[in-house]
Design an enzyme around this catalytic site. Structure first.
Site, short mmCIF file in Angstrom:
data_model
loop_
_atom_site.label_atom_id
_atom_site.label_comp_id
_atom_site.label_asym_id
_atom_site.label_seq_id
_atom_site.Cartn_x
_atom_site.Cartn_y
_atom_site.Cartn_z
N LYS A 51 0.85 -1.20 0.00
CA LYS A 51 0.00 0.00 0.00
C LYS A 51 0.88 1.25 0.00
O LYS A 51 0.62 2.22 -0.72
CB LYS A 51 -0.95 -0.03 1.20
N GLN A 95 -5.14 -1.65 9.02
CA GLN A 95 -4.97 -2.99 8.44
C GLN A 95 -5.63 -4.05 9.33
O GLN A 95 -5.36 -4.12 10.53
CB GLN A 95 -3.46 -3.28 8.29
N ASP A 118 -11.39 2.34 3.10
CA ASP A 118 -11.69 0.92 2.91
C ASP A 118 -13.20 0.70 2.72
O ASP A 118 -13.62 -0.37 2.32
CB ASP A 118 -11.25 0.12 4.16
#
Ligand code: NAP
Length: 282
Positions: A51, A95, A118
């Site tokens: 990422k 995460q 997200d």
């Protein structure tokens, strides 16, 4: 049969993102993503690194917060709170999975919906349900992008999704529906699974089991999208489809690796760009 090249689609989308990030920068708006990782999970470290690399590639500033395994829910919430009001940060990514002692749901719900790149916050999932959204969850959004890139029609097609997780199966079904597909969602309690999947013009497998999709489950000429990321008996990365035996029945199929995976991070970058653009409008 054509293999869908997720890397090629991804490169093309990243080029567009890079140009847009640069255009914003020229107007005085830099774009920033905060990436939080808690603990030492090796797979999570690889994802976070990819990422960060993706951000670098398209000119997004990334800010990494690597917290120790013993971090408490309260400490994590304090950090997110700070990032929610940090104007350098357009997007916040935490995460997953988090260590078992951390309350994952509370953490997801604490990210400001406008920075939730997200798209896991209930406000954003609600927006997706009604088709009025800024962010789409990265994996399903990447799949729609790939289908469009290859000119694969969704409208009017029989679409079958195997899997109903909140991050893949359910939002995938919603996006196919919004694109006028006729959608069926299957799961572990589905009876006569092969009979259902054989109806599919577009079959999306998000199960997490190697060699799960066998040729008898696939209609001739179907498009097979393989979301699975599994290790086979030899430890090699593979998807949910028995690729070698399924591929010749398909009109299109995504390989693993090199299919859905590369698109997921690209769509995260795209969501961060969207958040940054939204911030210029305020
Ligand atoms: P998950 O939360 O474990 O969900 C798996 C789904 O598969 C569940 O809905 C489950 O049904 C269903 N399932 C399990 N066994 C089944 C069976 N025998 N018949 C029919 N359905 C069955 O997994 P996930 O998070 O959605 O991820 C799925 C896979 O995609 C994993 O391999 C993951 O690593 C991969 N993934 C890849 C990406 C990427 O970027 N490429 C991103 C995310 C995930 P129930 O609900 O009834 O239990």
């Amino acid at each position: 049969m054509q293999i869908i090249d997720g890397k090629a689609v991804s490169a093309s989308v990243r080029e567009r993102i890079k140009n847009e990030v640069e255009a914003l920068k020229n107007m005085g708006k830099e774009t920033g993503l905060a990436v939080i990782i808690v603990g030492n999970d090796p797979a999570s470290k690889v994802y976070v690194n990819n990422k960060k690399k993706g951000c670098e590639q398209v000119g997004i500033n990334s800010y990494e917060y690597a917290l120790p395994e013993e971090t408490t829910t309260q400490e994590l919430l304090q950090l997110i709170n700070r990032l929610n009001s940090d104007t350098k940060v357009d997007g916040i990514l935490c995460q997953l999975p988090l260590p078992a002692h951390i309350d994952e749901k509370t953490v997801i719900n604490s990210i400001a919906p406008e920075k939730d790149v997200d798209a896991f916050h209930p406000v954003n999932t609600g927006h997706i349900m009604i088709g009025d959204y800024s962010f789409l969850p990265c994996t399903p959004a990447g799949i729609i992008e790939m289908l469009k890139f290859y000119g694969i029609e969704i409208s009017g097609k029989e679409c079958v999704v195997i899997g109903r997780s909140n991050i893949v199966g359910k939002p995938m079904a919603m996006l196919l529906l919004q694109n006028n597909g006729t959608v069926t969602v299957c799961h572990s309690k589905t009876e006569n699974l092969a009979e259902v999947t054989r109806r599919a013009d577009i079959l999306v497998a998000a199960v997490g089991k190697a060699n799960f999709v066998t040729p008898d489950m696939v209609k001739d000429g179907a498009v097979v999208i393989d979301v699975g990321m599994n290790r086979n008996a030899q430890g090699k990365l593979c998807g949910d489809a028995d690729f070698e035996n399924v591929k010749d029945k398909c009109s299109y199929i995504t390989p693993v690796p090199g299919g859905v995976g590369p698109m997921t991070i690209t769509m995260l970058l795209n969501n961060t760009l969207t958040a940054s653009k939204n911030n210029t409008k305020q």
